[in-house]
Design a protein around this motif. Structure first.
Motif, mmCIF file in Angstrom:
data_model
loop_
_atom_site.group_PDB
_atom_site.id
_atom_site.type_symbol
_atom_site.label_atom_id
_atom_site.label_comp_id
_atom_site.label_asym_id
_atom_site.label_seq_id
_atom_site.Cartn_x
_atom_site.Cartn_y
_atom_site.Cartn_z
ATOM 1 N N HIS A 1 5.394 -1.716 2.530
ATOM 2 C CA HIS A 1 4.568 -0.582 2.126
ATOM 3 C C HIS A 1 5.445 0.659 1.917
ATOM 4 O O HIS A 1 6.589 0.700 2.375
ATOM 5 N N ASP B 1 -3.059 5.148 -1.229
ATOM 6 C CA ASP B 1 -4.193 4.229 -1.097
ATOM 7 C C ASP B 1 -4.971 4.541 0.176
ATOM 8 O O ASP B 1 -6.177 4.345 0.243
ATOM 9 N N TYR C 1 -5.984 -1.022 7.777
ATOM 10 C CA TYR C 1 -6.019 -0.316 6.481
ATOM 11 C C TYR C 1 -6.703 -1.196 5.436
ATOM 12 O O TYR C 1 -7.559 -0.756 4.686
ATOM 13 N N ARG C 2 -6.275 -2.476 5.401
ATOM 14 C CA ARG C 2 -6.832 -3.371 4.374
ATOM 15 C C ARG C 2 -8.324 -3.583 4.599
ATOM 16 O O ARG C 2 -9.091 -3.636 3.645
ATOM 17 N N LEU D 1 -10.016 -0.619 3.213
ATOM 18 C CA LEU D 1 -9.971 -0.625 1.744
ATOM 19 C C LEU D 1 -10.956 -1.647 1.190
ATOM 20 O O LEU D 1 -11.544 -1.446 0.145
ATOM 21 N N ALA D 2 -11.128 -2.737 1.920
ATOM 22 C CA ALA D 2 -12.060 -3.772 1.450
ATOM 23 C C ALA D 2 -13.469 -3.501 1.958
ATOM 24 O O ALA D 2 -14.363 -4.319 1.768
ATOM 25 N N LYS E 1 -3.586 -4.340 8.775
ATOM 26 C CA LYS E 1 -4.817 -5.121 8.687
ATOM 27 C C LYS E 1 -6.032 -4.174 8.743
ATOM 28 O O LYS E 1 -7.019 -4.364 8.040
ATOM 29 N N MET F 1 0.841 -1.201 0.000
ATOM 30 C CA MET F 1 0.000 0.000 0.000
ATOM 31 C C MET F 1 0.875 1.249 0.000
ATOM 32 O O MET F 1 1.955 1.250 0.575
#
Ligand code: UDP
Length: 416
Positions: free
Chosen positions: A40, A102, A396-397, A400-401, A394, A1
């Motif tokens: 990252h 991102d 952040y992801r 994003l998801a 985790k 990211m």
């Protein structure tokens, strides 16, 4: 990211220990480096507070610091920076014209304003995560009229909490405070601060000391850190006939050559004089972090007894060095220091309880060694920056998801 960190007043490059340079600087620097080690790319945006600073500085592999001009290029107390946040946001948005991040992670409420402004100006769907580091509601509760925060904080900080895509709290106590502030519980994740476990470790040299036992206090010298409580505890011990303990105070804006250049340090020296324990108190001034482990290792215990504490990295640093912590049961210390296992909890603002805890540690070296050993284990199992960065990535992801935020309940306080 590709991660943008926004930290308006707390540069990862600043010297630590002054009034406005402490845990947030450490957090932003160490989290950024650890995220970069995970692969990252991190850009940290901070306000230019010195005309001599280069615009872009490589701070660590994979971490670049960008100094954005926002207001005069000189030090300005953090509580006076609000008027410059639109300019900071605009500068960040300009920098994103090349490559967009991102995810954005803002630190301190004012950075949240700048980050939200920057995203709005970019007209892109970039999620903003917020770590407050300190909350105005808590500060006002404890400091009352002495709180120098601008009045706007009362409504802007909750507004940031409601408008960012997610809030990353650093401890369980903060989650309750955030909910009381009106932040939706579903948007809150927990990722604690960490400790530099390569620097802070039990093996290595310890500073020489005399025959007295030693307790140490380390941190920014501001009244809410409760340094006076440690001095009053020495006085209580003296009253009980025990003068075999010394107190080393580290921090403040004065350097090693002139620690008394700091007004709060002078207040502490005066208090020690008044309480007739001046010969047991050593005021050291600001110490570079690389030199802290030698001092921590020389102490029987580290005393961290703030009135309140959003997180508190110093207790972790002591634990990582294998030193027991005498901790006020407030804020992040409720999570990090386990009473009777890695240290001793005391009520806030209670010098008698601190004195009692000092004696328990000084008079029982076997117990002290066990508390220190367990502290070291706890710091290594739960609070390495690598682990904190993994938890944060985790979160952040998850954002994003558009998935549910992760809750790393580091806070169960019991088992190691
Ligand atoms: N620190 C330092 N030198 C000093 C005083 C403090 O390097 O003279 C560092 C300390 O090691 C810790 C940070 O500053 O990493 C203080 O963080 P903490 O979270 O304990 O307190 P805050 O400053 O956020 O209130």
């Amino acid at each position: 990211m590709r991660i943008s960190m926004v930290s308006e007043h707390a540069s990862p490059l600043a010297a630590l220990g002054g009034v406005d340079a402490g845990g947030q600087n450490v957090h932003v620097a160490a989290l950024s480096s650890a995220l970069a080690r995970l692969g990252h790319t991190v850009t940290v945006y901070t306000r230019r507070d010195d005309p001599g600073l280069a615009e872009r500085v490589d701070a660590a592999p994979g971490v670049e610091v960008v100094h954005v001009t926002a207001g005069p290029a000189r030090h300005i107390p953090k509580d006076e920076l609000l008027p410059y946040m639109p300019e900071l946001g605009a500068g960040i948005a300009r920098d994103w014209a090349g490559v967009r991040p991102d995810v954005v992670h803002a630190h301190f409420w004012m950075s949240g304003l700048a980050a939200l402004d920057a995203v709005r100006a970019t007209d892109a769907d970039i999620p903003v995560l917020q770590t407050f580091h300190a909350l105005g509601t808590v500060k006002r509760r404890h400091q009352g009229a002495d709180d120098t925060s601008p009045n706007e904080r009362a409504w802007l900080e909750p507004w940031v909490g409601r408008n960012v895509d997610g809030v990353i709290a650093t401890c369980s106590d903060e989650v309750f405070e955030l909910r009381a502030m009106g932040v939706d519980a579903r948007s809150i994740s927990v990722a604690p601060c960490g400790v530099d476990s390569a620097l802070f470790r039990p093996d290595g040299p310890a500073e020489e000391r005399g025959n007295r036992a030693r307790i140490a206090v380390v941190g920014r010298l501001v009244p809410r850190k409760g340094v006076d409580i440690a001095i009053r505890a020495l006085a209580a011990l003296k009253h009980a006939g025990r003068t075999d303990v010394e107190l080393v105070i580290v921090g403040g804006s004065g350097g090693a050559s002139d620690p008394a250049a700091d007004p709060e340090a002078r207040r502490m020296i005066r208090l020690a004089d008044e309480l007739d324990v001046a010969d047991q108190v050593v005021v050291r001034g600001q110490v570079p972090q690389a030199d802290l482990p030698r001092i921590l290792r020389s102490a029987n215990a580290v005393v961290c007894v703030p009135w309140y504490e959003p997180f508190g990295i110093v207790p972790l640093e002591a634990m990582a060095c294998g030193v027991p912590v005498i901790a006020a049961s407030v804020g992040g210390l409720i999570d990090t220091v386990v009473d009777g296992v890695t240290g001793i909890h005391v009520p806030p603002r209670d010098p008698e309880a601190v004195a009692e805890a000092i004696l328990q540690i000084v008079d029982d070296p076997a117990r002290a060694a066990e508390l220190g050993r367990m502290g070291r284990t706890r710091s290594r199992t739960r609070y390495t920056w690598n682990r904190v960065a993994q938890t944060t990535a985790k979160v952040y992801r998850g954002i994003l998801a558009q998935a549910d935020p992760v809750t790393d309940l580091t806070a169960d306080g019991g088992a190691l």
